[in-house]
Design an enzyme around this catalytic site. Structure first.
Site, PDB file in Angstrom:
ATOM      1  N   HIS A   1      -3.106  -5.511   1.266  1.00 29.08           N
ATOM      2  CA  HIS A   1      -2.987  -5.804   2.773  1.00 29.08           C
ATOM      3  C   HIS A   1      -3.505  -7.509   2.922  1.00 29.08           C
ATOM      4  O   HIS A   1      -4.507  -7.815   2.423  1.00 29.08           O
ATOM      5  CB  HIS A   1      -3.754  -5.191   3.641  1.00 29.08           C
ATOM      6  CG  HIS A   1      -3.311  -3.724   3.645  1.00 29.08           C
ATOM      7  ND1 HIS A   1      -2.300  -3.304   4.288  1.00 29.08           N
ATOM      8  CD2 HIS A   1      -3.890  -2.550   3.186  1.00 29.08           C
ATOM      9  CE1 HIS A   1      -2.155  -1.891   4.076  1.00 29.08           C
ATOM     10  NE2 HIS A   1      -3.016  -1.352   3.383  1.00 29.08           N
TER      11      HIS A   1
ATOM     12  N   CYS B   1       1.014  -1.432  -0.004  1.00 27.33           N
ATOM     13  CA  CYS B   1       0.047   0.012  -0.136  1.00 27.33           C
ATOM     14  C   CYS B   1       0.598   1.299  -0.081  1.00 27.33           C
ATOM     15  O   CYS B   1       1.591   1.573  -1.021  1.00 27.33           O
ATOM     16  CB  CYS B   1      -0.944  -0.058   1.302  1.00 27.33           C
ATOM     17  SG  CYS B   1      -2.535   0.935   1.027  1.00 27.33           S
TER      18      CYS B   1
END
Length: 258
Positions: free
Chosen positions: A213, A110
């Site tokens: 994630h 991310c």
């Protein structure tokens, strides 16, 4: 009130916890350093790495903490530009660049993915504009609206130091303002895709960046990368329930309701 139990396996909720006992494991085969920037986020996804007997996990707050790492992980960030500036000030950015040039694995998740690219553009004042580390030929533009979704992602075409992930799928989630695209004609290779075929991960050499994630929360991924079995979060909660059962007098909780 329950006895102190450090081995419960629950992830840290809102801060980095240095487990000295875990760091002294002699059977560990892989030294993994997670960059602990001031605005680190989503660190609970590394809990299973802490539990793995094949991994020596450390939180890196200085360039020296990266010295002998086999892998370097750049985690999520609440403010990507600020954490990137901190990495440059501490010398961590330069250490990551040396690590990647040596062909050693670097993983960005991310915000970490965004840092690995060439440029961060912030026309709406969401984060900040900055030059990236230049380890993935990608560019990120921060948008007003945040992407927030559960994602089933599948690897395709991943190779080299990350070849163990080939053809694997895992369930995770995305939470980011950034939109990342090829920054040059020599784009990083897309190697992770969602169920709609959209790219959510890219690789160039030993550098891998993912928007999803939860990679290390997948039992299949942990087996492929480290050959180990670790407790899932569901298993951790089951163990916690058993621990409570062992230390509570039967019926004690029910008696409080009467």
């Amino acid at each position: 009130v329950l006895p102190l139990w450090r081995g419960h396996g629950l992830p840290e909720e809102d801060g980095v916890f240095d487990d000295a006992h875990a760091s002294e494991r002699t059977e560990s085969t892989r030294r993994i350093a997670v960059v602990a920037a001031p605005r680190i986020s989503n660190l609970d996804e590394f809990q299973l790495l802490r539990q793995s007997a094949s991994v020596q996990l450390r939180w890196a707050r200085s360039a020296a903490d990266l010295f002998d790492a086999d892998w370097i992980i750049l985690p999520g960030s609440k403010h990507t530009g600020s954490d990137l500036a901190w990495m440059r000030e501490t010398g961590i950015a330069a250490a990551i660049e040396r690590h990647a040039k040596a062909g050693k694995p670097v993983l960005g998740v991310c915000g970490g993915l965004q840092m690995l690219g060439d440029v961060l553009a912030d026309p709406h004042g969401v984060d900040s504009s900055a030059a990236g580390l230049g380890l993935l030929p990608l560019g990120t533009r921060f948008e007003r609206d945040k992407s927030l979704r559960r994602t089933r992602a599948s690897f395709c075409g991943v190779d080299g130091v990350w070849s163990a992930l080939a053809e694997l799928s895992f369930d995770g989630y995305e939470i980011h303002h950034g939109r990342t695209l090829a920054a040059t004609s020599h784009a990083a290779r897309a190697v992770l895709f969602d169920v709609h075929g959209a790219a959510v991960g890219w690789q160039q050499g030993s550098v891998l960046g993912l928007y999803v994630h939860g990679l290390f929360e997948s039992p299949d991924v942990m087996r492929a990368l480290f050959g180990t079995e670790v407790r899932s979060l569901d298993g951790v909660f089951d163990g916690l329930a058993d621990f409570i059962d062992r230390h509570f007098v039967p019926g004690a909780l029910a008696s409080l309701l009467t």
